[in-house]
Scaffold this active site. Structure first.
Site, short mmCIF file in Angstrom:
data_model
loop_
_atom_site.label_atom_id
_atom_site.label_comp_id
_atom_site.label_asym_id
_atom_site.label_seq_id
_atom_site.Cartn_x
_atom_site.Cartn_y
_atom_site.Cartn_z
N LYS A 64 0.84 -1.20 0.00
CA LYS A 64 0.00 0.00 0.00
C LYS A 64 0.87 1.26 0.00
O LYS A 64 0.61 2.21 -0.74
CB LYS A 64 -0.94 -0.01 1.22
CG LYS A 64 -2.06 -1.03 1.10
CD LYS A 64 -2.88 -1.15 2.39
CE LYS A 64 -3.88 -2.30 2.24
NZ LYS A 64 -4.63 -2.57 3.48
N GLN B 210 -4.58 -1.12 9.84
CA GLN B 210 -4.48 -2.40 9.14
C GLN B 210 -5.06 -3.53 10.01
O GLN B 210 -4.67 -3.69 11.16
CB GLN B 210 -3.01 -2.68 8.78
CG GLN B 210 -2.76 -3.98 8.06
CD GLN B 210 -3.35 -4.00 6.64
OE1 GLN B 210 -3.37 -2.99 5.93
NE2 GLN B 210 -3.84 -5.16 6.23
N ASP C 186 -10.56 3.71 4.23
CA ASP C 186 -10.92 2.30 4.05
C ASP C 186 -12.44 2.15 3.93
O ASP C 186 -12.93 1.09 3.55
CB ASP C 186 -10.44 1.47 5.26
CG ASP C 186 -9.34 0.48 4.89
OD1 ASP C 186 -9.15 0.24 3.68
OD2 ASP C 186 -8.67 -0.04 5.80
#
Ligand code: NAP
Length: 278
Positions: free
Chosen positions: A49, A93, A116
């Site tokens: 990422k 995460q 997200d």
């Protein structure tokens, strides 16, 4: 005969668009990624990422906490990032250590920085069809299907898995695209009876090799979201070698994963534009 639905090309196209957008921005968008502990798979995902973000010109920074960190420490970091004017968007995460409540952490993220798309606010907006950050993996899957010219309106779509991150939001996003959607889960009786009807079959169960060729309709579009560790290998939920003889299918790796990363970066750019208009 059937297509391998690679995510690499549509993801590269999204990243090119992102790069061009960033090049035109005076202030570079910035992403922070919170990583708690040393889960090897998470470390790889986070590195990918960060690398992809930086390849588009997005600034990316890693905020690491040890496995032994407390929930309060993680919440304090989330609150700090909410206020940090140098961070346009951030993610925590998953998975986080078991002694922390993930939903409590996600709840604390400022929806304006929720790249997200996992906060209740973002999920609620997605459910209502209002503007907001769409969860990266489901949004990437829709984009991938559109890239391959798959007609969603009127299609029979079957989603295997009702997780909060993939199955549930994706089912609603397919519904918003006018597909007729069935959601299956671990208590579904006779899974194959449902999957065999699917024009679009999404496997998001986290169960290696769950979907076999005899469970798939000839010519269907099969999207394999699963990422399961089997020995040293990462495999999906779909028996790819069998299914590809009968239907179009995404590979693992190289299918949904690259799309998730590209959608995340698109969300960061959008967050930067919204927070710093003009
Ligand atoms: P999750 O929250 O654990 O949900 C899994 C779902 O699958 C649950 O609804 C479960 O049913 C259902 N399920 C499990 N075994 C089943 C079976 N044998 N038959 C039918 N349904 C079954 O998982 P998730 O977070 O949604 O993730 C799903 C998979 O996608 C995982 O492998 C994950 O690693 C992967 N993933 C990949 C990406 C990517 O970018 N490639 C991103 C996110 C997730 P119940 O609800 O009844 O328990």
């Amino acid at each position: 005969m059937y297509k391998v639905l690679s995510g690499r090309e549509p993801a590269a196209a999204l990243l090119e668009t992102a790069k061009a957008a960033v090049a035109g921005m005076k202030r570079k968008p910035s992403l922070a990624i919170v990583l708690v502990g040393n889960d090897p798979a998470s470390e790889i995902y986070v590195r990918k990422k960060m690398e992809k973000a930086m390849s588009t010109g997005v600034l990316a920074r890693l905020e690491k906490l040890p496995e032994s960190a407390t929930e309060e420490e993680l919440l304090a970091l989330v609150k700090k990032l909410n206020k940090d004017k140098n961070v346009d968007g951030f993610i925590v995460q998953a998975p986080i250590p078991k002694h922390m409540d993930y939903s409590k952490i996600v709840d604390a993220i400022d929806p304006r920085k929720d790249v997200d798309g996992w906060t209740p606010t973002s999920m609620g907006r997605m459910f209502l069809g209002s503007p907001g950050f769409l969860p990266a993996t489901p949004a990437g899957i829709i984009r991938l299907l559109e890239h391959y010219g798959v007609k969603l309106a009127g299609a029979e779509a079957v989603v295997v898995g009702r997780g909060n991150v993939v199955g549930k939001p994706l089912a609603f996003m397919l519904l918003q695209k006018d597909a007729t959607v069935t959601i299956c889960h671990s208590k579904t009786k006779n899974l194959a009876e449902h999957t065999k009807k699917a024009d679009i079959l999404i496997a998001a169960a986290g169960s290696a090799g769950l979907i076999k060729a005899d469970m798939v309709k000839e010519g269907a579009y099969v999207v394999d979201v699963g990422t399961n560790k089997v020995g040293e290998k990462t495999v999906g939920d779909v028996d790819f070698d069998g299914v590809i003889k009968k239907a179009n299918c995404t590979p693992v790796p190289g299918g949904v994963g690259p799309m998730t990363v590209a959608m995340l970066i698109s969300n960061v750019i959008e967050a930067a534009k919204q927070q710093n208009p003009g």
